[in-house]
Write an enzyme that holds these catalytic residues in place. Structure first.
Site, PDB file in Angstrom:
ATOM      1  N   ARG A  37      -7.162 -83.016 -27.629  1.00  0.00           N
ATOM      2  CA  ARG A  37      -8.110 -82.278 -26.777  1.00  0.00           C
ATOM      3  C   ARG A  37      -9.403 -83.058 -26.560  1.00  0.00           C
ATOM      4  NH1 ARG A  37      -6.882 -76.084 -28.758  1.00  0.00           N
ATOM      5  NH2 ARG A  37      -5.145 -75.847 -27.320  1.00  0.00           N
ATOM      6  N   LYS A 201      10.531 -63.078 -26.030  1.00  0.00           N
ATOM      7  CA  LYS A 201      10.542 -61.695 -25.546  1.00  0.00           C
ATOM      8  C   LYS A 201      10.488 -61.528 -24.036  1.00  0.00           C
ATOM      9  CE  LYS A 201       8.386 -59.537 -29.513  1.00  0.00           C
ATOM     10  NZ  LYS A 201       7.117 -58.995 -30.010  1.00  0.00           N
ATOM     11  N   GLY A 354       1.656 -73.776 -24.620  1.00  0.00           N
ATOM     12  CA  GLY A 354       2.231 -73.116 -25.787  1.00  0.00           C
ATOM     13  C   GLY A 354       3.501 -73.781 -26.255  1.00  0.00           C
ATOM     14  N   GLY A 377      -1.846 -69.061 -23.133  1.00  0.00           N
ATOM     15  CA  GLY A 377      -2.125 -67.764 -22.507  1.00  0.00           C
ATOM     16  C   GLY A 377      -2.589 -67.921 -21.071  1.00  0.00           C
TER      17      GLY A 377
HETATM   18  P1  AMP Z   1       7.451 -67.367 -26.610  1.00  0.00           P
HETATM   19  O1  AMP Z   1       6.149 -67.425 -27.336  1.00  0.00           O
HETATM   20  O2  AMP Z   1       7.796 -65.992 -26.112  1.00  0.00           O
HETATM   21  O3  AMP Z   1       7.587 -68.432 -25.548  1.00  0.00           O
HETATM   22  O4  AMP Z   1       8.570 -67.650 -27.691  1.00  0.00           O
HETATM   23  C1  AMP Z   1       8.716 -68.862 -28.344  1.00  0.00           C
HETATM   24  C2  AMP Z   1       9.518 -68.636 -29.578  1.00  0.00           C
HETATM   25  O5  AMP Z   1      10.742 -68.052 -29.228  1.00  0.00           O
HETATM   26  C3  AMP Z   1       9.831 -69.913 -30.316  1.00  0.00           C
HETATM   27  O6  AMP Z   1       9.215 -69.883 -31.568  1.00  0.00           O
HETATM   28  C4  AMP Z   1      11.347 -69.883 -30.454  1.00  0.00           C
HETATM   29  O7  AMP Z   1      11.797 -70.250 -31.733  1.00  0.00           O
HETATM   30  C5  AMP Z   1      11.683 -68.436 -30.200  1.00  0.00           C
HETATM   31  N1  AMP Z   1      13.041 -68.272 -29.702  1.00  0.00           N
HETATM   32  C6  AMP Z   1      13.614 -68.849 -28.651  1.00  0.00           C
HETATM   33  N2  AMP Z   1      14.903 -68.498 -28.561  1.00  0.00           N
HETATM   34  C7  AMP Z   1      15.160 -67.677 -29.582  1.00  0.00           C
HETATM   35  C8  AMP Z   1      16.330 -66.987 -30.045  1.00  0.00           C
HETATM   36  N3  AMP Z   1      17.479 -67.113 -29.406  1.00  0.00           N
HETATM   37  N4  AMP Z   1      16.221 -66.222 -31.127  1.00  0.00           N
HETATM   38  C9  AMP Z   1      15.048 -66.114 -31.776  1.00  0.00           C
HETATM   39  N5  AMP Z   1      13.907 -66.718 -31.392  1.00  0.00           N
HETATM   40  C10 AMP Z   1      13.972 -67.498 -30.320  1.00  0.00           C
END
Ligand code: AMP
Length: 397
Positions: A37, A201, A354, A377
């Site tokens: 950064r 999610k 992220g 974010g």
């Molecule tokens: P996000 O912050 O929503 O982009 O989620 C990222 C996180 O989702 C990472 O830490 C991944 O390990 C997790 N992730 C991705 N695919 C899966 C999965 N099939 N089952 C559980 N966690 C997951």
């Protein structure tokens, strides 16, 4: 089209220029463990110094919550910036951030000098965007430059409030790049335009899915969120990540895609495991056919090929969210295949901040992407089509 004034549109000779940077770097025992950064902020700082501005830098670091906590002082940043720039960056130690010491440091500046203020979050008003601190910050400067994209989705004193008290408000090079790619390239993409969404999610990406469905030619959904779609279509997902409450929403999105003529791609196979562990037993099964007691932790090989093929002829690709649990090497293959496909395409490739940015960098494809956003974010909110307060506050061209 977002058309904001930037550091290239102003003359700062002899002017006091307050620059909001993102110096929120990881520290261990007072040592900076990742200086990306700081390096990223150098072009804007150098430009302002070369043009004869009196450059006053500010940033937050961690969450001191209005307390002047010594372990979150920006002093180590001043020392490292001095080395990186080959020029003294004077640290204005001051528990009030803009107190007597900071004011004195600014008053003593000559053209081309650099001062770094103390952590803006030492002041409780900062995250509440209260006028008292915004006014203090504004009183130091003639010009304000916002180069901190990571906080652009928040309205704080040091990126939004301050603009009320400074006449000229522009963006720095880092912000400009984020606006060009996440804003303008997504709003006016070269087609075909493919978006790839993954991560844990559905619920955290609802607005992103909805906004992108109005813009893309192809929408790809992988990662943990794909199991909610799979379940919604009547599949078995074992103990995979699932948001039952969002099954109806998933179906609605698939219908919307169909109505809009957007190609909607979901996994056709998955790598499933009997435990959430890198060394768990694993097997490849067809999507929607996950046995009880097993969970999907990655897209399968057929899916990885399907997704990689889909970006081959794309002209613009946006990617947010990993395809599986890429932190575990045995379940990082799908994410790697997609990263490689993006690295190999001639398309403009834009990686949301992220986890996807981390994945692309860890896997070694960072320098092959057109743009990797510096804000998790903030990049998500840009992709949701929201106006970011930190961007909106800059003067229009
Ligand atoms: P996000 O912050 O929503 O982009 O989620 C990222 C996180 O989702 C990472 O830490 C991944 O390990 C997790 N992730 C991705 N695919 C899966 C999965 N099939 N089952 C559980 N966690 C997951």
């Amino acid at each position: 089209m977002l058309n904001k004034k930037s550091v290239d549109d102003i003359n700062v000779k002899g002017q006091k220029v307050l620059v909001r940077c993102d110096f929120n770097v990881p520290l261990q025992d007072g040592k900076i463990t990742d200086e990306n950064r700081l390096v990223a902020a150098l072009p804007t700082i150098k430009k302002l110094v070369q043009d004869g501005g009196r450059v006053i830098l500010c940033s937050h670091l961690g969450k001191p919550k209005g307390q002047p906590l010594p372990e979150m002082s920006l002093a180590p940043v001043a020392a490292r910036l001095t080395e990186l720039l080959g020029q003294e960056v004077k640290f204005a130690a001051d528990p009030e951030v803009v107190g007597a010491n900071a004011k004195l440091a600014v008053e003593s500046m000559k053209d081309g000098d650099i001062v770094l203020l103390e952590n803006t979050r030492y002041r409780a008003e900062e995250t509440k965007n209260e006028d008292a601190f915004s006014k203090d910050l504004g009183s130091l400067a003639d010009v304000f430059v916002n180069d901190a994209f990571g906080t652009a989705h928040r309205a704080h004193c040091s990126n939004v409030g301050v603009t009320k008290f400074v006449k000229t408000n522009v963006v720095g090079y880092l912000m400009q790049k984020e606006i060009d790619f996440l804003g303008n390239a997504v709003e006016h993409p070269e087609r075909p335009f493919v978006a790839i969404l993954g991560g844990a999610k559905v619920s955290s990406k609802i607005s992103v899915i909805e906004n992108l469905l109005d813009k893309v030619d192809v929408l790809i959904v992988g990662g943990g969120m794909s199991y909610t779609f799979s379940k919604a279509m009547g599949g078995s997902v074992g103990k995979s990540l699932l948001e039952e409450d969002y099954c109806d929403y998933a179906l609605k999105m698939m219908k919307k895609a169909e109505e809009k003529g957007v190609k909607f791609l979901l996994p056709v196979d998955n790598v499933v495991a009997d435990d959430f562990d890198n060394d768990a037993n694993s097997q490849v099964v067809k999507a929607g056919c996950i046995p009880d007691g097993w969970e999907g932790l990655d897209i399968g090989p057929e899916t990885a090929k399907l997704f990689a093929d889909a970006v081959k002829d794309a002209k613009t690709v946006v990617w947010n969210g990993p395809m599986g649990c890429f932190e575990m090497p045995n379940f990082a293959v799908g994410t790697e295949v997609v990263a490689k496909a993006l690295a190999d395409t001639d398309a403009v490739t834009i990686i949301g901040g992220g986890d996807s940015a981390a994945a692309v960098n860890i896997l070694g494809y960072g320098d092959k992407m057109t743009h990797i956003s510096t804000g998790g974010g903030a990049s998500l909110e840009f992709l949701e089509g929201k106006e970011l307060p930190g961007v909106a506050a800059a003067d229009d061209k």
